[in-house]
Scaffold this active site. Sequence first.
Site: not given
Lengths: 526, 526
Positions: A212, A218, A269-270, A356, A387, A502
């Site tokens: 954005k 990254e 973002g999410r 978040e 399992h 950050k």
Amino acid sequence: MINWNNLDTLKSYNELKNAASVNLVEAMTGANGAERVKKYSVPMAAGLNYNYAAKEVDDNILSALAALADEAQLTDKYEALYNGEVINTGEKRMVLHQLTRGQLGKDVVADGVNKREFYVKEQKRIADFANKVHSGEIANAKGEKFTTVVQIGIGGSDLGPRAMYLALENWAKRTGNFKMEAKFISNVDPDDASAVLNSVDVAHSIFILVSKSGTTLETLTNESFVTDALKKAGLDASKHMIAVTSETSPLAKSDNYLEAFFMDDYIGGRYSSTSGVGGAVLSLAFGPDVFAQFLDGAAEEDKLATNKDFLKNPAMLDAMIGVYERNILGYDSTAVLPYSQGLSRFPAHLQQLDMESNGKSVNRFGEPINYVTGPVIFGEPGTNGQHSFYQLLHQGTDIIPLQFIGFKNSQLQNDVNIQDSTSQQKLCANVAAQIVAFACGKKDDNANKNFEGGRPSSIIIGDELNPKSLGALLAHFENKVMFQGFVWNINSFDQEGVQLGKVLAKKVLAHETDGALAEYSKLLNI
Amino acid sequence: MINWNNLDTLKSYNELKNAASVNLVEAMTGANGAERVKKYSVPMAAGLNYNYAAKEVDDNILSALAALADEAQLTDKYEALYNGEVINTGEKRMVLHQLTRGQLGKDVVADGVNKREFYVKEQKRIADFANKVHSGEIANAKGEKFTTVVQIGIGGSDLGPRAMYLALENWAKRTGNFKMEAKFISNVDPDDASAVLNSVDVAHSIFILVSKSGTTLETLTNESFVTDALKKAGLDASKHMIAVTSETSPLAKSDNYLEAFFMDDYIGGRYSSTSGVGGAVLSLAFGPDVFAQFLDGAAEEDKLATNKDFLKNPAMLDAMIGVYERNILGYDSTAVLPYSQGLSRFPAHLQQLDMESNGKSVNRFGEPINYVTGPVIFGEPGTNGQHSFYQLLHQGTDIIPLQFIGFKNSQLQNDVNIQDSTSQQKLCANVAAQIVAFACGKKDDNANKNFEGGRPSSIIIGDELNPKSLGALLAHFENKVMFQGFVWNINSFDQEGVQLGKVLAKKVLAHETDGALAEYSKLLNI
């Protein structure tokens, strides 16, 4: 008039504390249990149903929860949100992800632009682009069709779109909607980008750079992995890469990209799977029509969340039962357990969405609060989980509420019959069995084989996992998280908690460290 | 003389309760923090180090934990285990997974067989088989080499081997040890087997059927998916499939398999990665030498766990700090955060290992206990997690202890330099930064940007993720879980909690249901 009050100041919250609790073993045993399964169920969009019979609620608790939802003005707050009020108080932004899939209220205008029209315009631009890629009108330098799409993004630009892609891949293959394979590069670990690049034919790949701000370190780092690989293959990177970004970002008008598609600051973002962030990769992978069905499912579910009748509003029910479990019953985590291989990464997406959004300790005005907020979310597909960690869920010392998801039909519709049942029947039998085993338990004189029961769960059941039901499922959880944020009086739409790491990472890379940070840096050879 | 006593009966446990707690923000700030990073570190095998500077411990707490470890007789109990005592009291079995990678104590004999010799013999048989597959001596009907290996198993027969395969795939590709691609089929969801089978060339695939009992319904069902696919391709299934099972299972002497390799009842599923369960697939994928290095790393780590000096025993330290966090500080879950893409499924394996082993409410004699046991375990690779659920870890209302893992070097050793640092440096800078951000926090007048700190973590640091360090890492966590089980006086080696669901699922499939179970079955169309 909307009042933003802390949960513990609400009259109905204190009444809820005094409501008699439910003995789930008794409630779910015998004819009473059967009645509850029939009664405590509410339709969702796309043929889904939310069934909460195995939760620790009864009519009395539900009334108290309805009163709390009412006093917390949940539908009014939702209405304010979709009408464009600045709900994200921390970042002073509107919250408009619902507007990417439909318009529930008034026109929302920002900077002179009708935002619904803006989102639809970008969807259409993406659809046109995808159609041209599929037809070969947009092709590589040799005029050959692109066969693979690789999304470069992290966090919300990765988890949601990746989970949605995996959820529809098999369905698309069966129904003839599979256009291009999608891959994802996210981690700054160089092994991630290298391994993905080794697995694709770059000459026939189109890359989507998603950021954005256009400054996510990254993602920009991984972009250069890709441009290096394209250059090494003798290819013009700018003919293999598109951007999904905001109009004000440095990526927006760069010549490095074949095309740029836009989102804005009102899409977190999410919450961006239904924006261009999910739209570009899903439209390329499955075609714009499939993406449109996905949006329709989400839009229908959003509409259901406006219902002022608490018992007919699945997201609000789910949210309020969650608040009851978290704040009154004191449960700390929730397991998401989809009985569908297609949903293998859906729990990871919900983990981000929920943790978040609601992992906060201050209210929306920045004041400390005196109650717990978002729980830990984790999960894996059943039957694999059975399992694995289900031992603790059944017999551990803590109670973990469970969110099951199941479908009557498989996606590939290829099956075998073993011991008089298909695999799909076995899968469904298992999820039914688990709900009852968790709720009712089973007495055994050998304490090691004893099951206390009383372990609450809900289940969302659908016919099939397809674009529309997936959209509805996604919107359900987005709206659940939103309602819980309203009840807790927190801002579910910022994420200040990611900033400090950050800042310190930059210090490490600049060798501006002392104390413990300097020592850790040494240990890690930086 | 070993005494198996409940935790809350131990004198040193009650002393631990009274020990002064540590203010982590103070402890980790300034020169004191730097000292702690240097001091609170212990070597593991294969060049790994366990650093616990950012845990809420000091010399005083560590002394109290050492006293508790001593009173709980942890090294004596471990010795009894590896010398073949019946530690798995529920199932009345020895616990011998350490013996698959080395012999720490006396000869262990069962049914007249020296068990170390038995495990080594099976390893050698697997190695011979893998070498013949790689050389082409064992090939398909057309005499062509097998290129792919597909493991069919669930739970411990899936998660561990899958996580180990993914952890070594990139390393093997770089170092020339990549022999065959591996895939995994686990879920009873028919979409799992169908999708995997669609993605492989069955004519050049060898399938490994893994089931200790030979009766695991999910696995047998998936076997028939595979045999159907092989038949449809005109192939003889028995020439494409091997079994890993116990000698007494129906699979052991069946003509349906090219070969059968054996394990036994003394290897629990979740502890079976170093047995034939992991051995067959890893030896085929990477060669027997790589598997042998993996075993060596695990064996060295097992040896370290015998150390009676608490401060030189990394697994015991990790275990006891975990008990302190769980039982004294009251933390309910633990996040596993590997800064290595290769470890993408390692948290899912640890989730099973830990939660299935220690999610128990009765002691090893089947008596109820009055303290909490195993926590919820979840995690995703950093830096992905940073852009997802770390918000809650930093600023949520609950404290979640963190287990970081990081390596100085990447596996593929392919990197780019952006803004004066490589991706690997960025990755390492991020994990260092996160530890300090979580521990120390940062005051801000804006409460929304304030970080309380005081969030404990440890980190395991290595040079590189390779077979030996992976073996050490795996054994570390196995031994940690074992020690915690000893402290809690529970049986970490059975899993009665998975039984009830199986029983009820059978009832559903036989249509022998009533009450709630019948209603859920209807909703799911069974």
